[in-house]
Design an enzyme around this catalytic site. Structure first.
Site, short mmCIF file in Angstrom:
data_model
loop_
_atom_site.label_atom_id
_atom_site.label_comp_id
_atom_site.label_asym_id
_atom_site.label_seq_id
_atom_site.Cartn_x
_atom_site.Cartn_y
_atom_site.Cartn_z
CG HIS A 62 -1.89 1.30 1.63
ND1 HIS A 62 -2.86 1.00 1.21
CD2 HIS A 62 -1.74 2.70 2.15
CE1 HIS A 62 -3.74 2.26 0.83
NE2 HIS A 62 -2.63 3.18 1.83
CD GLU A 63 1.22 3.88 3.69
OE1 GLU A 63 2.10 4.66 2.88
OE2 GLU A 63 0.41 2.76 4.17
CG HIS A 103 0.14 6.31 -0.42
ND1 HIS A 103 -0.74 6.33 -0.93
CD2 HIS A 103 -0.24 5.44 0.35
CE1 HIS A 103 -1.84 6.59 -0.47
NE2 HIS A 103 -1.53 5.56 0.55
CG ASP A 131 -4.65 6.52 1.28
OD1 ASP A 131 -4.35 7.84 2.43
OD2 ASP A 131 -4.37 5.09 1.00
#
Length: 193
Positions: free
Chosen positions: A36-37, A40, A114
């Site tokens: 997930h990170e 980004h 988000d």
């Protein structure tokens, strides 16, 4: 002796929150958070007007399981359209990375903040900044509340408060409600009240 590592740790604590060492994450949670990170960060590195990536971590801090920290190169006073769209893409990058890697059935709830951030930014772009070709350069009022049964939630709350105040006044003056009721319906008997 204070070294650069202590300064970096103090900066992270102030910017991202205290590290939650007591939180135990499973290997699966760590992997989901890492992808997930990474989503980004990868989108942040590839958008046309991205803010430089400073750090990505899956160490839980504050309420976040992980985060990517971006550091602008200077003070910002205004933003261009392409900077807004770049930030929208970065905000959704984590969820997209989860879907690409693990499939739609395994997307986590980690993207909720988000999505809220992206929705708030997109709404401001359309209603306040005039970035919509269809709606034009018009600022829509701040009273764009949700409408429920033909009445905004704010109006419903005001009406409810007004009704409660009337009820309190009626109960504070014993007998006044009955007199008003008798005047409105003189044909009713006293027993029926």
């Amino acid at each position: 002796m204070v070294t650069q590592s202590e300064f970096e740790e103090a900066k992270d604590k102030v910017m991202m929150g205290a590290e939650r060492k007591s939180l135990v994450m499973s290997e699966e949670e760590k992997m989901l958070t890492a992808y997930h990170e990474a989503g980004h960060a990868i989108v942040g590195l590839n958008v046309p007007a991205g803010i430089p990536v400073h750090k990505a971590t899956i160490i839980p801090r504050g309420r976040a399981m992980g985060m990517v920290k971006f550091l602008p190169e200077g003070d910002r006073y205004s933003m261009k359209y392409k900077e807004f769209t770049s930030q929208l893409a970065v905000a959704m990058g984590g969820r997209v990375a989860e879907e690409i890697t693990f499939g739609k059935d395994n997307i986590t709830s980690g993207a909720s903040s988000d999505i809220q951030q992206a929705t708030k930014m997109a709404k401001a772009m359309v209603t306040q900044l005039g970035y919509s070709d269809e709606l034009g350069t018009v600022a829509y009022g701040d009273n764009q509340e949700e409408v429920f049964l033909g009445m905004s939630m704010g109006r419903q709350q005001k009406r409810l408060r007004s009704d409660r105040a009337k009820d309190r006044r009626r109960s504070a003056a014993p007998g006044r409600g009955r007199l008003r009721e008798r005047a409105a319906h003189p044909d009713r008997e006293e027993k029926g009240l």
